[in-house]
Motif scaffolding. Structure first.
Motif, mmCIF file in Angstrom:
data_model
loop_
_atom_site.group_PDB
_atom_site.id
_atom_site.type_symbol
_atom_site.label_atom_id
_atom_site.label_comp_id
_atom_site.label_asym_id
_atom_site.label_seq_id
_atom_site.Cartn_x
_atom_site.Cartn_y
_atom_site.Cartn_z
ATOM 1 N N GLN A 151 0.828 -1.212 0.000
ATOM 2 C CA GLN A 151 0.000 0.000 0.000
ATOM 3 C C GLN A 151 0.856 1.253 0.000
ATOM 4 O OE1 GLN A 151 -3.287 0.124 -0.213
ATOM 5 N NE2 GLN A 151 -3.567 -2.115 -0.179
ATOM 6 N N ILE A 152 2.049 1.133 0.567
ATOM 7 C CA ILE A 152 2.911 2.313 0.655
ATOM 8 C C ILE A 152 3.355 2.787 -0.727
ATOM 9 C CG2 ILE A 152 5.035 0.962 0.919
ATOM 10 C CD1 ILE A 152 4.121 4.357 2.552
ATOM 11 N N LEU A 153 3.451 1.847 -1.694
ATOM 12 C CA LEU A 153 3.856 2.236 -3.038
ATOM 13 C C LEU A 153 2.792 3.145 -3.676
ATOM 14 C CD1 LEU A 153 5.280 -1.184 -4.309
ATOM 15 C CD2 LEU A 153 6.506 0.724 -3.241
ATOM 16 N N THR A 171 12.342 15.304 0.018
ATOM 17 C CA THR A 171 12.610 14.320 1.064
ATOM 18 C C THR A 171 11.305 13.633 1.432
ATOM 19 O OG1 THR A 171 14.406 15.686 1.926
ATOM 20 C CG2 THR A 171 13.543 13.957 3.362
ATOM 21 N N ILE A 172 11.330 12.317 1.379
ATOM 22 C CA ILE A 172 10.133 11.538 1.687
ATOM 23 C C ILE A 172 10.405 10.767 2.978
ATOM 24 C CG2 ILE A 172 8.548 9.774 0.878
ATOM 25 C CD1 ILE A 172 9.412 10.440 -1.956
ATOM 26 N N TYR A 173 9.606 11.052 3.986
ATOM 27 C CA TYR A 173 9.756 10.397 5.282
ATOM 28 C C TYR A 173 8.819 9.196 5.348
ATOM 29 C CZ TYR A 173 12.271 14.605 6.648
ATOM 30 O OH TYR A 173 13.166 15.646 6.706
ATOM 31 N N LEU A 174 9.391 8.063 5.743
ATOM 32 C CA LEU A 174 8.645 6.813 5.820
ATOM 33 C C LEU A 174 8.920 6.126 7.149
ATOM 34 C CD1 LEU A 174 9.582 5.467 2.275
ATOM 35 C CD2 LEU A 174 7.342 6.314 2.932
ATOM 36 N N HIS A 175 8.016 5.215 7.491
ATOM 37 C CA HIS A 175 8.278 4.367 8.641
ATOM 38 C C HIS A 175 9.456 3.447 8.311
ATOM 39 C CE1 HIS A 175 7.658 1.078 11.555
ATOM 40 N NE2 HIS A 175 7.113 2.023 12.319
ATOM 41 N N PRO A 176 10.299 3.123 9.243
ATOM 42 C CA PRO A 176 11.468 2.269 8.943
ATOM 43 C C PRO A 176 11.084 0.947 8.286
ATOM 44 C CG PRO A 176 11.701 3.258 11.107
ATOM 45 C CD PRO A 176 10.345 3.646 10.624
ATOM 46 N N GLN A 177 9.917 0.376 8.660
ATOM 47 C CA GLN A 177 9.491 -0.877 8.049
ATOM 48 C C GLN A 177 9.135 -0.677 6.577
ATOM 49 O OE1 GLN A 177 9.595 -3.815 9.369
ATOM 50 N NE2 GLN A 177 10.196 -3.174 11.440
ATOM 51 N N ASP A 178 8.653 0.481 6.223
ATOM 52 C CA ASP A 178 8.290 0.777 4.830
ATOM 53 C C ASP A 178 9.487 1.253 4.026
ATOM 54 O OD1 ASP A 178 5.666 0.122 5.237
ATOM 55 O OD2 ASP A 178 5.057 2.179 5.731
ATOM 56 N N LEU A 179 10.508 1.726 4.694
ATOM 57 C CA LEU A 179 11.641 2.326 3.989
ATOM 58 C C LEU A 179 12.356 1.300 3.111
ATOM 59 C CD1 LEU A 179 13.388 4.799 3.528
ATOM 60 C CD2 LEU A 179 14.753 4.144 5.523
ATOM 61 N N ALA A 182 10.155 0.270 0.177
ATOM 62 C CA ALA A 182 10.053 1.311 -0.841
ATOM 63 C C ALA A 182 11.340 1.397 -1.663
ATOM 64 C CB ALA A 182 9.753 2.651 -0.169
ATOM 65 N N LYS A 183 12.493 1.276 -1.013
ATOM 66 C CA LYS A 183 13.752 1.340 -1.757
ATOM 67 C C LYS A 183 13.868 0.183 -2.742
ATOM 68 C CE LYS A 183 16.620 3.866 1.565
ATOM 69 N NZ LYS A 183 17.792 3.805 2.474
ATOM 70 N N GLU A 184 13.326 -0.949 -2.333
ATOM 71 C CA GLU A 184 13.431 -2.125 -3.189
ATOM 72 C C GLU A 184 12.491 -2.047 -4.398
ATOM 73 O OE1 GLU A 184 12.872 -7.000 -2.881
ATOM 74 O OE2 GLU A 184 12.648 -5.706 -1.107
ATOM 75 N N HIS A 185 11.239 -1.583 -4.186
ATOM 76 C CA HIS A 185 10.234 -1.620 -5.248
ATOM 77 C C HIS A 185 10.017 -0.283 -5.926
ATOM 78 C CE1 HIS A 185 9.282 -5.146 -2.711
ATOM 79 N NE2 HIS A 185 8.846 -5.690 -3.849
ATOM 80 N N LEU A 186 10.409 0.773 -5.289
ATOM 81 C CA LEU A 186 10.246 2.097 -5.901
ATOM 82 C C LEU A 186 11.450 2.945 -5.518
ATOM 83 C CD1 LEU A 186 8.288 3.787 -7.620
ATOM 84 C CD2 LEU A 186 7.319 4.675 -5.477
ATOM 85 N N PRO A 187 12.583 2.673 -6.169
ATOM 86 C CA PRO A 187 13.795 3.419 -5.811
ATOM 87 C C PRO A 187 13.582 4.915 -6.018
ATOM 88 C CG PRO A 187 14.290 1.546 -7.231
ATOM 89 C CD PRO A 187 12.800 1.695 -7.244
ATOM 90 N N PRO A 188 14.177 5.730 -5.194
ATOM 91 C CA PRO A 188 14.010 7.177 -5.338
ATOM 92 C C PRO A 188 14.666 7.678 -6.621
ATOM 93 C CG PRO A 188 15.651 6.678 -3.658
ATOM 94 C CD PRO A 188 15.023 5.379 -4.028
ATOM 95 N N GLU A 189 13.982 8.613 -7.246
ATOM 96 C CA GLU A 189 14.520 9.208 -8.463
ATOM 97 C C GLU A 189 15.547 10.281 -8.097
ATOM 98 O OE1 GLU A 189 11.177 10.650 -10.559
ATOM 99 O OE2 GLU A 189 10.361 8.645 -11.006
ATOM 100 N N ARG A 190 16.079 10.858 -9.135
ATOM 101 C CA ARG A 190 17.077 11.912 -8.926
ATOM 102 C C ARG A 190 16.414 13.134 -8.282
ATOM 103 N NH1 ARG A 190 20.922 14.568 -13.639
ATOM 104 N NH2 ARG A 190 22.213 15.850 -12.186
ATOM 105 N N GLY A 191 17.050 13.636 -7.305
ATOM 106 C CA GLY A 191 16.502 14.778 -6.568
ATOM 107 C C GLY A 191 15.529 14.354 -5.486
ATOM 108 N N MET A 201 3.292 6.346 11.030
ATOM 109 C CA MET A 201 2.618 5.051 11.048
ATOM 110 C C MET A 201 2.881 4.341 9.733
ATOM 111 S SD MET A 201 -1.413 4.372 11.712
ATOM 112 C CE MET A 201 -2.097 2.741 11.505
ATOM 113 N N GLU A 202 2.964 3.033 9.780
ATOM 114 C CA GLU A 202 3.203 2.254 8.571
ATOM 115 C C GLU A 202 2.059 2.488 7.578
ATOM 116 O OE1 GLU A 202 4.332 -1.229 11.467
ATOM 117 O OE2 GLU A 202 4.542 -1.876 9.367
ATOM 118 N N GLY A 203 2.428 2.679 6.315
ATOM 119 C CA GLY A 203 1.424 2.931 5.279
ATOM 120 C C GLY A 203 1.250 4.398 4.958
#
Length: 306
Positions: A151-153, A171-179, A182-191, A201-203
């Motif tokens: 759901q976080i994606l 800067t996108i702040y996420l819960h550590p469990q989602d971090l 998110a890095k694995e399935h939606l890597p951050p783009e440039r910038g 909270m998760e999600g």
């Protein structure tokens, strides 16, 4: 036979005058009659006219009086009857209207007295059902976000789509469990960079730039959804039927994260504690072990019956 002359009865006889023979041979003097003059004739005519006029006037007056009296009496009776009927009807209508208005007023008061507790009960039931639905929704949302981390994606995609074009660092702040997910399935783009925030909270997530802040946390999205739902409900009903949830809006739209997390921890099974076997259990285990060893050492065919 010759008829006898009829005899007049005595009682019918009247007084008589003695008849005498007129004087014969003497010439009676004839009185001279003087003809009336024109003035006398005029006076006679005027007198006759005046007498006829007076008589006709009297007769006409009497006749007119009688006719006018009869006609006026008839019209007066008819007018009085009509006016009396209208007056009676008007008074009757007023009297009945007042009685009907009084009865209706009394009936409305009774209906209001009966309707008030019913409406109050309906409001209480409606509020209870709404609170139940919101409680279930909170539990479902909380559990779904725990179970389905994907759901976080979708939340990240919505947040980035809502972000205005900017060259600033995002800067996108996420819960550590989602971090990690998110890095694995939606890597951050440039910038863009991810940042862990255990307070979230998760999600949910929070997107920040130098001049922009987007709150996509679970609490905020739940609050927005509840407010939109209540707003649509208020638009569909009249003001009289609309229950004012303004004072309760904060409580109703709050996710109550602390309560959900507390309930989730309470529902998890407690780890089983390692307990040492008691002496009785140890003795029973030794007996079973010894019996098993004796059974294995018994050779085949040693059956006494053989």
């Amino acid at each position: 036979m010759k008829d006898q002359p009829e005899t007049i009865p005595k009682e019918k006889l009247t007084a008589y005058e003695r008849w005498e023979l007129p004087v014969m041979g003497e010439q009676q003097e004839t009185p001279k009659i003087k003809p009336p003059t024109a003035a006398e004739l005029e006076n006679i005519r005027q007198s006759a006219y005046q007498e006829g006029f007076e008589q006709g006037k009297e007769e006409g007056f009497q006749k007119g009086f009688e006719q006018g009296h009869a006609e006026g009496k008839r019209k007066g009776e008819q007018q009085g009857l009509e006016q009396g009927r209208k007056t009676g009807e008007s008074e009757a209508v007023k009297s009945k209207s007042a009685a009907i208005d009084k009865a209706l007023s009394h009936f409305e008061e009774l209906a209001a007295e009966l309707e008030t507790p019913i409406r109050k009960h309906q409001d209480e039931v409606e509020e209870a059902l709404l609170n139940l639905v919101l409680a279930i929704s909170r539990a479902v949302v909380f559990r779904e976000l725990k179970v389905d981390r994907s759901q976080i994606l979708r939340v990240l995609q919505e947040a980035l789509a809502a972000l205005p074009n900017t060259e600033e660092l995002v800067t996108i702040y996420l819960h550590p469990q989602d971090l990690a997910f998110a890095k694995e399935h939606l890597p951050p783009e440039r910038g863009t960079r991810y940042q862990a925030d255990a307070a979230l909270m998760e999600g949910g997530c929070r997107v920040e730039t130098r001049h922009t802040l987007l709150d996509f946390t679970v609490e905020k999205r739940f609050q927005t959804t509840v407010q939109q739902m209540l707003s649509r409900h208020s638009d569909g009903v009249s003001m009289q039927e609309t229950k004012d949830f303004t004072d309760q809006m904060g409580e109703m739209s709050d996710l109550h994260r602390d309560l959900l997390e507390k309930n989730a921890e309470a529902s998890q099974p407690a780890p089983e504690a390692a307990t040492e076997p008691s002496k009785a259990e140890e003795g029973e285990a030794d007996k079973l072990k010894q019996a098993s060893s004796e059974t294995q050492e018994t050779p085949e065919g040693d059956d006494e019956s053989g």
